[in-house]
Design a protein around this motif. Structure first.
Motif, PDB file in Angstrom:
ATOM      1  N   ALA A 204       7.093  45.026  65.229  1.00 30.80           N
ATOM      2  CA  ALA A 204       7.897  45.378  66.413  1.00 30.80           C
ATOM      3  C   ALA A 204       9.307  45.842  66.048  1.00 30.80           C
ATOM      4  O   ALA A 204       9.942  46.580  66.808  1.00 30.80           O
ATOM      5  N   VAL A 205       9.809  45.390  64.883  1.00 31.00           N
ATOM      6  CA  VAL A 205      11.191  45.745  64.511  1.00 31.00           C
ATOM      7  C   VAL A 205      11.283  46.600  63.245  1.00 31.00           C
ATOM      8  O   VAL A 205      12.338  47.183  62.967  1.00 31.00           O
ATOM      9  N   ALA A 206      10.197  46.674  62.472  1.00 29.32           N
ATOM     10  CA  ALA A 206      10.229  47.428  61.211  1.00 29.32           C
ATOM     11  C   ALA A 206      10.589  48.892  61.479  1.00 29.32           C
ATOM     12  O   ALA A 206      10.029  49.516  62.386  1.00 29.32           O
ATOM     13  N   GLY A 207      11.551  49.392  60.709  1.00 32.77           N
ATOM     14  CA  GLY A 207      11.962  50.793  60.834  1.00 32.77           C
ATOM     15  C   GLY A 207      12.793  51.082  62.070  1.00 32.77           C
ATOM     16  O   GLY A 207      13.014  52.240  62.411  1.00 32.77           O
ATOM     17  N   LYS A 208      13.274  50.019  62.758  1.00 31.83           N
ATOM     18  CA  LYS A 208      14.027  50.248  63.997  1.00 31.83           C
ATOM     19  C   LYS A 208      15.457  49.730  63.914  1.00 31.83           C
ATOM     20  O   LYS A 208      15.764  48.813  63.166  1.00 31.83           O
TER      21      LYS A 208
END
Ligand code: ZN
Ligand code: ZN
Length: 254
Positions: A204-208
């Protein structure tokens, strides 16, 4: 038994409400007021909030007695895992009272109301344009049980709506038993929150780019540890916003 008279009265009341909708009431003092920028507070209560004014630290937004481009004494000496801290008000006076009531008097409505302050502040904030997801700082499960809600999550609702970004309330979690930060000294606070957070859903948060939301920033250690967990899970950057930020005495000696 069917009561024609009371049914007619109820229909009549509803018709009156359609023609003259009830005026909203201030979430704190209960007075009627004209809604202003979607805020949940009346003008009188708004005027009592010690809004953060410049100069502030360029990195964490603490009130400063230097120049706007200076980092505060804490940012000069300690590493932070969030790249930019932002806040709406100073943790003092009426704001301190509001946050205390929202937290300890079972007032989820007031927590949501404080969220409207965050939303109004954030709506045209350039530093939030690159944000992709919003994550509230979680409460320890024991505190959730006792309080019934996470005030930071409720404050983040209006913010997420205004910024039109997903609010991810189940992504971050407390993973170690901790004592309440408010009763600890500065050094103990840092140890207390070290490794406190874990990310449940890394995808949900990877690369964000993540925006962390909390009610108060005092030492900044809680925000920093939460940011560290998000970066470990693959977030490309973390910024933080709080309803209020505390003053550090050292900053006034510059
Ligand atoms: Zn009011
Ligand atoms: Zn700072």
């Amino acid at each position: 038994m069917y009561n024609l008279e009371s049914s007619l009265q109820s229909i009549y009341r509803k018709m009156i409400e359609l023609i003259y909708p009830p005026q909203p009431r201030c979430v704190f003092c209960g007075d009627n007021f004209q809604p202003y920028y979607g805020l949940a507070f009346c003008q009188r209560c708004l005027a009592r909030i010690p809004l953060l004014t410049k100069p502030v630290c360029c990195s964490c937004s603490r009130p400063l007695r230097g120049k706007e481009t200076d980092p505060c004494s804490q940012c000069r000496t300690e590493r932070r895992y969030y790249e930019q801290g932002m806040a709406v008000a100073v943790y003092d006076g009426f704001m301190r009272e509001l946050l205390h009531v929202a937290k300890y008097n079972f007032r989820p409505d007031l927590a949501r109301g404080i969220g409207t302050l965050l939303a109004a502040w954030a709506e045209h904030e350039k530093r939030l344009e690159d944000i992709q997801v919003i994550v509230p700082v979680p409460l320890h499960p024991q505190k959730i049980l006792a309080r019934g809600y996470n005030q930071s999550e409720l404050m983040a609702e209006s913010l997420a709506a205004v910024l039109r970004r997903p609010l991810l309330s189940e992504v971050l979690s407390w993973v170690k038993p901790v004592r309440s930060q408010s009763k600890l000294r500065r050094k103990e606070r840092k140890e207390n929150v070290k490794g406190a957070f874990g990310v449940i859903d890394c995808l949900a948060v990877a690369g964000k780019k993540v925006l962390l939301v909390d009610d108060i920033c005092t030492t900044g250690y809680t925000l920093s540890e939460a940011a560290r967990a998000l970066l470990l899970a693959g977030a490309t950057g973390v910024k933080a916003i709080t309803a209020a930020i505390g003053v550090i005495e050292d900053n006034w000696k510059i």
